[in-house]
Design an enzyme around this catalytic site. Structure first.
Site, PDB file in Angstrom:
ATOM      1  N   CYS A   1      31.699  17.046 100.243  1.00 34.14           N
ATOM      2  CA  CYS A   1      32.928  16.363 100.647  1.00 34.14           C
ATOM      3  C   CYS A   1      33.027  16.307 102.174  1.00 34.14           C
ATOM      4  O   CYS A   1      32.911  17.346 102.831  1.00 34.14           O
ATOM      5  CB  CYS A   1      34.129  17.101 100.079  1.00 34.14           C
ATOM      6  SG  CYS A   1      35.693  16.435 100.680  1.00 34.14           S
TER       7      CYS A   1
ATOM      8  N   GLU B   1      44.948 -33.777  96.330  1.00 38.96           N
ATOM      9  CA  GLU B   1      45.912 -32.671  96.269  1.00 38.96           C
ATOM     10  C   GLU B   1      45.218 -31.335  96.448  1.00 38.96           C
ATOM     11  O   GLU B   1      44.035 -31.207  96.150  1.00 38.96           O
ATOM     12  CB  GLU B   1      46.602 -32.666  94.885  1.00 38.96           C
ATOM     13  CG  GLU B   1      47.317 -33.958  94.615  1.00 38.96           C
ATOM     14  CD  GLU B   1      47.861 -34.066  93.196  1.00 38.96           C
ATOM     15  OE1 GLU B   1      47.799 -33.065  92.443  1.00 38.96           O
ATOM     16  OE2 GLU B   1      48.326 -35.150  92.859  1.00 38.96           O
TER      17      GLU B   1
ATOM     18  N   LYS C   1      44.296 -27.703  95.233  1.00 40.72           N
ATOM     19  CA  LYS C   1      44.166 -27.071  93.922  1.00 40.72           C
ATOM     20  C   LYS C   1      44.793 -25.692  94.066  1.00 40.72           C
ATOM     21  O   LYS C   1      44.224 -24.806  94.718  1.00 40.72           O
ATOM     22  CB  LYS C   1      42.693 -26.985  93.524  1.00 40.72           C
ATOM     23  CG  LYS C   1      42.475 -26.504  92.121  1.00 40.72           C
ATOM     24  CD  LYS C   1      41.011 -26.708  91.744  1.00 40.72           C
ATOM     25  CE  LYS C   1      40.671 -26.248  90.346  1.00 40.72           C
ATOM     26  NZ  LYS C   1      41.278 -25.051  89.886  1.00 40.72           N
TER      27      LYS C   1
ATOM     28  N   ASP D   1      45.920 -22.050  93.313  1.00 39.71           N
ATOM     29  CA  ASP D   1      45.243 -21.005  92.546  1.00 39.71           C
ATOM     30  C   ASP D   1      46.278 -20.091  91.907  1.00 39.71           C
ATOM     31  O   ASP D   1      46.632 -19.041  92.435  1.00 39.71           O
ATOM     32  CB  ASP D   1      44.314 -20.207  93.472  1.00 39.71           C
ATOM     33  CG  ASP D   1      43.252 -19.482  92.681  1.00 39.71           C
ATOM     34  OD1 ASP D   1      43.166 -19.702  91.455  1.00 39.71           O
ATOM     35  OD2 ASP D   1      42.507 -18.687  93.274  1.00 39.71           O
TER      36      ASP D   1
ATOM     37  N   CYS E   1      40.540  21.095  99.492  1.00 42.67           N
ATOM     38  CA  CYS E   1      40.328  19.859 100.235  1.00 42.67           C
ATOM     39  C   CYS E   1      41.659  19.367 100.829  1.00 42.67           C
ATOM     40  O   CYS E   1      42.561  18.967 100.091  1.00 42.67           O
ATOM     41  CB  CYS E   1      39.752  18.821  99.279  1.00 42.67           C
ATOM     42  SG  CYS E   1      39.272  17.316 100.093  1.00 42.67           S
TER      43      CYS E   1
ATOM     44  N   LYS F   1      35.564 -27.520  94.440  1.00 43.31           N
ATOM     45  CA  LYS F   1      35.949 -26.125  94.661  1.00 43.31           C
ATOM     46  C   LYS F   1      35.346 -25.591  95.955  1.00 43.31           C
ATOM     47  O   LYS F   1      34.191 -25.865  96.264  1.00 43.31           O
ATOM     48  CB  LYS F   1      35.534 -25.266  93.460  1.00 43.31           C
ATOM     49  CG  LYS F   1      36.349 -25.708  92.265  1.00 43.31           C
ATOM     50  CD  LYS F   1      36.566 -24.781  91.137  1.00 43.31           C
ATOM     51  CE  LYS F   1      36.652 -23.366  91.204  1.00 43.31           C
ATOM     52  NZ  LYS F   1      36.772 -22.716  89.903  1.00 43.31           N
TER      53      LYS F   1
ATOM     54  N   CYS G   1      36.021  18.752 103.220  1.00 46.21           N
ATOM     55  CA  CYS G   1      36.079  20.203 103.025  1.00 46.21           C
ATOM     56  C   CYS G   1      34.728  20.836 102.715  1.00 46.21           C
ATOM     57  O   CYS G   1      34.646  22.048 102.552  1.00 46.21           O
ATOM     58  CB  CYS G   1      37.089  20.549 101.933  1.00 46.21           C
ATOM     59  SG  CYS G   1      36.546  20.048 100.299  1.00 46.21           S
TER      60      CYS G   1
ATOM     61  N   TYR H   1      52.610 -31.010  89.343  1.00 42.96           N
ATOM     62  CA  TYR H   1      51.717 -32.096  89.781  1.00 42.96           C
ATOM     63  C   TYR H   1      51.311 -33.084  88.699  1.00 42.96           C
ATOM     64  O   TYR H   1      50.396 -33.871  88.909  1.00 42.96           O
ATOM     65  CB  TYR H   1      50.462 -31.504  90.440  1.00 42.96           C
ATOM     66  CG  TYR H   1      49.826 -30.363  89.658  1.00 42.96           C
ATOM     67  CD1 TYR H   1      49.319 -30.545  88.372  1.00 42.96           C
ATOM     68  CD2 TYR H   1      49.740 -29.091  90.214  1.00 42.96           C
ATOM     69  CE1 TYR H   1      48.739 -29.510  87.671  1.00 42.96           C
ATOM     70  CE2 TYR H   1      49.172 -28.041  89.510  1.00 42.96           C
ATOM     71  CZ  TYR H   1      48.674 -28.266  88.245  1.00 42.96           C
ATOM     72  OH  TYR H   1      48.117 -27.233  87.540  1.00 42.96           O
TER      73      TYR H   1
ATOM     74  N   CYS I   1      35.232  14.905  94.853  1.00 42.09           N
ATOM     75  CA  CYS I   1      35.232  16.241  95.441  1.00 42.09           C
ATOM     76  C   CYS I   1      36.015  17.126  94.477  1.00 42.09           C
ATOM     77  O   CYS I   1      37.188  16.862  94.214  1.00 42.09           O
ATOM     78  CB  CYS I   1      35.917  16.219  96.806  1.00 42.09           C
ATOM     79  SG  CYS I   1      36.359  17.882  97.350  1.00 42.09           S
TER      80      CYS I   1
END
Ligand code: IVH
Length: 670
Positions: free
Chosen positions: A409, A116, A118, A120, A433, A315, A412, A228, A427
């Site tokens: 920045c 099957e 798995k 998540d 800015c 896994k 600016c 399941y 910034c």
């Protein structure tokens, strides 16, 4: 494993147990893992190895002996009829073959496997009695789980009543609640738009949503379910596959991807098939589960303390790709935070082509010692944005130079500052800015802020034209200005102007949120509004006064102080006040609904289906008094989702009754 003395082993075991418990808490309770499953499994594997090597250091409370607990406050806990176990897991095909060899040794009759996906998500246990769903429990700590029935009934694929006939009078069926990618992307986009922290991945999104206290909100999250494992007394099935087929005939959602394998070789083929095809699925899978199909053999093989001997999980390793780093952009966010984003030579990974990846912050770049031109490993851990996890030093080109984090920045030119607590660079040019100004303007218009009906593109166009320089300018926009926008006509202009007019009625808490003060989300803005009553009280509050409030920590206190001390912050507030925005809670009438809580003192903790401030107002409306800390005088601790552990412990110690949001409504409506 390298040789290690017993003293060293003891120390390492202690460390690994503490680390694993911490990660279990982050994963199951906070829904916010800080390491990948793979890294977690490595730590767990190391601990198992050491405990095997030093059996007298084994202890019953080791994380190797119990499953992580997902129990949170706000739900009733109910004991599981059959313990809800985890699965042994491995990342190697060799260990799947060892699993098969163990079974072959233990049983003499032929056996087959059910293979099957798995899923998540987050485990769920449903009880059906007389064909009707009577209870839904989370895994919890394996022995008892949270009763989430009121949320589970809102998942459309879970039948409230079974169809067909022949189902046992009472049975349990277990499975996984998950969030399909499509819903995950929709919810993530919505959260980003609302300025909320996006979910780490679909699994966290599913378990966080399942634990919401507001069933309506939970309904909108689009969860799905697959079942399941059936359990019960004297069930009439000979094999697992037969039991699952019966469940499907009663209308229960089961996986369409399960297959029977006659040998471990066939099971390995199934694993290999899905390892390459899993990215075509519309939901997240983290591996394959192989189960002995014959139920009599399952019974004979039995369980260990933590997992069944008749099943195991393979896994999938997080998929990685190696590609070249071309350049790094330094993106400026709405609040000025700088995020380095890598531009990559496009590379296929987990079903999409990756062109960009996050580098988080400067510390991460330093840690990787990343150079432009480097070959880097990218990973997608279920997150939307892939991340760079390593550099392949053997392929560093001779001319590769270190990537240099900017000192100013990129938008600016203002020198950047570092916020130590967040390991982020910012910034500070909130008034200069352009990216920050545009971001602030857009945030101001959002639904949970001022709800001004202008899209991002309109706001940007109005900014570029010079009509919107900062927040107060919304209130002096004219129809003539709007008519200069491409394709705008009478009606669209009127609609926008009308929504601006209506925003004058937005309550103080939302206005405060709309200012876009760094780290001040919607819930905290509304809390601050009712705590201080008006903007002047808030602006003159000292850092200490702010810190006295439960919900406010150093980061938020500093941010508020910075904002209200800055010239720009003060200028914006006074201009918005002048145009008539609500800057106090006055006029928000205090209603009295009943006297049921007269003389009661209530401490609230955690999140509810309504905001905490609304909850506090409700307490007062029923004559109760709110208090910030649990003491001998507390009547009830009203615990919501993610209620503070400290408060819960104190309540237990002092014998204070802990009530859920539902209990609260029952008490006041009695
Ligand atoms: S069977 C007693 N089958 O994976 C065995 N579990 O890591 C019960 N899971 O706790 C589990 N898909 O929450 C089983 N097809 C599947 C599964 C599955 C996902 C989850 C389940 C389990 C966890 C173990």
């Amino acid at each position: 494993m390298a040789k290690i003395s017993k003293i060293e082993a003891k120390e390492r075991i202690g460390f690994l147990r503490r680390e694993l418990e911490r990660h279990n808490h982050n994963y199951y309770v906070l829904n916010s893992p800080t390491i990948s499953d793979f890294e977690f499994d490595l730590l767990m594997g190391e601990l198992q190895g050491l405990e095997k090597m030093f059996p007298d250091l084994v202890s019953a409370d080791s994380p190797t002996m119990h499953v992580g607990s997902d129990i949170v406050a706000g739900f009733e806990q109910v004991a599981h009829r059959y313990p809800m176990l985890s699965l042994g897991n491995s990342y190697s095909i060799g260990e799947m073959e060892e699993f098969d060899a163990r079974i072959a040794k233990a049983v003499s009759s032929p056996y087959s496997f059910s293979c099957e996906l798995k899923f998540d998500g987050t485990a769920i246990c449903l009880t059906y009695r007389g064909g009707s769903l009577v209870r839904a429990l989370t895994r919890g700590d394996g022995a008892k789980g949270d009763d989430v029935t009121r949320n589970v009934v809102n998942i459309p694929s879970i039948p409230k009543h079974l169809k067909g006939s022949g189902y046992p009078g009472e049975f349990e069926i277990r499975g996984e609640i998950y969030m399909p990618f499509e819903a995950f992307e929709r919810n993530s986009a919505e959260r980003i738009e609302n300025g909320d922290e996006p979910f780490a991945n679909p699994r966290n999104a599913a378990s966080g949503s399942l634990k919401l206290q507001n069933p309506e909100e939970m309904k909108s999250r689009g969860l799905d379910c697959v079942l399941y494992h059936i359990l019960g007394e004297n069930l009439p099935f000979r094999s697992h596959a037969e039991a699952i087929a019966a469940a499907a005939s009663w209308g229960l959602p089961v996986s369409e991807y399960s297959r029977k394998a006659g040998s471990i070789g066939e099971a390995v083929q199934y694993i290999e098939y899905w390892d390459s095809k899993r990215h075509d699925l519309p939901f997240a899978t983290d591996g394959i589960v192989i189960k002995v199909d014959e139920l009599d053999l399952q019974r004979r093989l039995g369980m260990t303390a933590k997992s069944p001997r008749w099943a195991t999980a393979y896994k999938f390793r997080p998929e990685q790709a190696l590609t070249q780093l071309i350049s790094i952009d330094y993106q400026v966010g709405r609040t000025g935070a700088i995020t380095p984003v890598a531009n990559l030579d496009p590379v296929p990974l987990s079903g999409t082509t990756v062109k960009r990846a996050s580098l988080h912050n400067r510390d991460q770049m330093d840690l990787l010692d990343i150079h432009i031109g480097d070959y880097v490993y990218v990973e997608k851990g279920g997150e939307i944005i892939p991340k760079i996890t390593g550099v392949e030093l053997s392929r560093r080109p001779d001319d590769a130079g270190p990537a240099v984090f900017p000192t100013v920045c990129p938008d600016c030119g203002t020198p950047l500052v570092r916020d130590e607590s967040q390991a982020k660079h910012y910034c500070p040019g909130i008034s200069t800015c352009p990216t920050q100004i545009k971001g602030r303007l857009i945030h101001f218009t959002t639904r949970k802020a001022m709800d001004i009906h202008a899209g991002e593109a309109t706001v940007e166009a109005l900014y570029e034209k010079g009509f919107l320089k900062d927040l107060p300018d919304f209130y002096s926009l004219t129809k003539e200005q709007l008519m200069t926008l491409d394709g705008w006509q009478d009606k669209s202009c009127d609609n926008l102007l009308e929504s601006i007019r209506q925003s004058l009625e937005v309550p103080f808490g939302r206005v405060l949120y709309a200012l876009g003060i760094r780290h001040i989300g919607q819930a905290n803005a509304s809390m601050l509004a009712s705590h201080f009553g008006n903007i002047d009280n808030l602006m003159s509050a000292s850092r200490d006064e702010l810190l006295q409030i439960d919900e406010i920590g150093d980061v938020m206190a500093d941010s508020l102080i910075d904002y209200f001390r800055s010239e720009k912050g003060r200028e914006i507030v006074s201009a918005l006040k002048a145009v008539g925005l609500k800057m106090s809670t006055e006029g928000t009438e205090k209603v009295r609904i009943s006297d049921r809580l007269e003389g009661s003192t209530i401490v609230i903790s955690g999140n509810f289906s309504i905001s905490r401030e609304e909850m506090k107002a409700l307490v007062e409306a029923h004559g109760g008094r709110n208090s910030g800390s649990v003491s001998g005088k507390t009547t009830y601790l009203l615990a919501g989702e993610k209620a503070g552990g400290e408060k819960l412990r104190k309540a237990e110690k002092l014998g204070v009754r802990v009530i859920t949001e539902d209990d609260f409504y029952k008490i006041v409506e009695e």
